[in-house]
Design an enzyme around this catalytic site. Sequence first.
Site, PDB file in Angstrom:
ATOM      1  N   THR A  28       0.850  -1.195   0.000  1.00 18.63           N
ATOM      2  CA  THR A  28       0.000   0.000   0.000  1.00 18.63           C
ATOM      3  C   THR A  28       0.883   1.242   0.000  1.00 18.63           C
ATOM      4  OG1 THR A  28      -1.645  -1.231   1.237  1.00 18.63           O
ATOM      5  CG2 THR A  28      -1.896   1.134   1.257  1.00 18.63           C
ATOM      6  N   THR A  39      -3.595   0.689  -3.013  1.00 22.81           N
ATOM      7  CA  THR A  39      -3.069  -0.604  -2.560  1.00 22.81           C
ATOM      8  C   THR A  39      -3.211  -1.704  -3.599  1.00 22.81           C
ATOM      9  OG1 THR A  39      -3.213  -2.232  -0.757  1.00 22.81           O
ATOM     10  CG2 THR A  39      -5.290  -1.316  -1.513  1.00 22.81           C
TER      11      THR A  39
END
Length: 598
Positions: free
Chosen positions: A416, A434
């Site tokens: 992420t 992400t």
Amino acid sequence: MKRFHFVVLVSALLASACSHAPSATRPGASGGAEFRQPEGASGLIAQPGWHGQKFAVATAHPLASEAGLEILQAGGSAVDAAIAVQMVLTLVEPQSSGIGGGAFLLHHDGRETVVFDGRETAPAAVNETLFIEDGKPMSFREAVVGGRAVGVPGTVRMLEMAHGAYGKLPWARLFEPAIELAEDGFPISLRLYRLLKADRHLRKDPKAGPYFYERDGEPRAVGTLLRNAELANVLRRIAAEGSRALYEGDIAQAVVDRVHDHPDNPGLLSMADMAAYQAKRRQPLCTDYAPRGMRQARSYRICGVPPPSSGAIAIDQILGILNDTEARFLRFDNPLWMHYYTEAARLAFADRARYVADPDFVAAPAGSWQSLISPSYLAERARLIGPQSMRVAPPGTPSPPTTHYSSMPEQMEYGTSHISVVDAWGNALAMTSTIEDAFGARQMVRGFLLNNELTDFAFSPTDSSGAPIANRVQPGKRPRSSMSPTLVFDNDSGQLVMSGGSPGGAMIIHYTAKLLYATLNWGLTPQQAIDLPNFGSLNGPTLLEDQRFSPAFVDALRSRGHEVKELDLSSGLQAIRKGKDGYTGGADPRREGRVMGE
Ligand code: GLU
């Protein structure tokens, strides 16, 4: 991208990889209150907090920040810069985010705050036993690699929607920095090298293997220029044709084929799922926060992303509960503050597990997500905290909220990335993006990696009593997230105070709460707040960043009944704060982040 900048950035990037050396000194708090590192703890060398006047961009990678800066200098908006940043991150931070994943973007245009939800969706053909094999939930690791956990990517559709609302430069212009870098090559950083070396699966992928690794299975050396012509082609197509280039036609077919054809862990994604994907515009979840205690209190409005992310609810709960306890008089170096913090965290994570899931599939308790952050409910929850740790907190039962806010003016993951931008017009943006795990599903298609976001669903459809779990797998549903892009405003003036967020799986909630608490309660700068040691609890053990807390500090928590685990908690916080004299930025020295601007 100018060649001079590129060379400077490359050397900075390689040097930054070595910035984890211990340092004895810690930043002090502004406003007189001096913070000490807990005795015996080692620190990180703080990056000097960046300062500027006109605009700023903070991302997880210098080359991405450079692309964002180029767009801001060319007259682009915050959303324009974020699009350029995301395309570069797809290339240079492939472990974290990209066009094969999902994201949330929170935007403020001076009057209104809105959320763009680009969370992945589950394919129409899945059912709630997606992660059950032989009658038992699979392990997380078994589920990640392959096609099974790949959700319909959302990031590109979301960015297209945000660009339609807030873009200033032409869409295609925003792809130029990434296309150029993909064709000319970018240098492998030490962080990427280490993650490639540690990963056992990526090298087996027929596309990613030869791209990232030498024939002997070693990652390509630090500093090697990686060129990605396939990604450059995909980006050219999206630049010219819009998101359709990714969601329909040959690129979508390549994604679907890869998911279906995985030899031992295939998935159910279809062309219809790809074509049907829609980003969503949502109201932000906002709460008022007036820190009580040590510093005299301004009143803030904290805005974040509502479900399907659990981030804003959990952060607001933790801050609200702490404000109702003695914690408000304590400093970071006092173990009693940590006791209160982690107890508040347990209470928040108990509610998160019970209630939070995709709002298109589950109803909010008492009819509104605000019920979970109403002051009376949080005061009631705060009363559950005693001198000894409860170790595992139960969920609460909120009542319908009385206050409504307008949309005012144990998996430690790496997949992420957080982006904060403010532009020359004062638009502010916080976006967390992400592909879930580091390198996502370890499936590379046309030069980008596919996500494994469906592992953010509960693997088992029912709890131990047989009741359905809110976050169970269902077709078309968005898995619960912890991503917490956050914008803070001054309640009196309505002016922006800060944009921030982090990667880190469920620990995102704690990293972001730390940033907010340390800046708003203790008056630290964003950089000082980011540099503080990490901590939290997911409603189990108390988690502390390894090597950052003294034995005496840890013992003090144990004496209150805490089971303490010391771990590598590598946040990737980025933040930009607006003050009287311009913008101050902070980027996490645990990763490769940089703040740039003018
Ligand atoms: N997939 C996680 C989420 O949406 C984030 C994973 C990470 O930060 O590495 O909450």
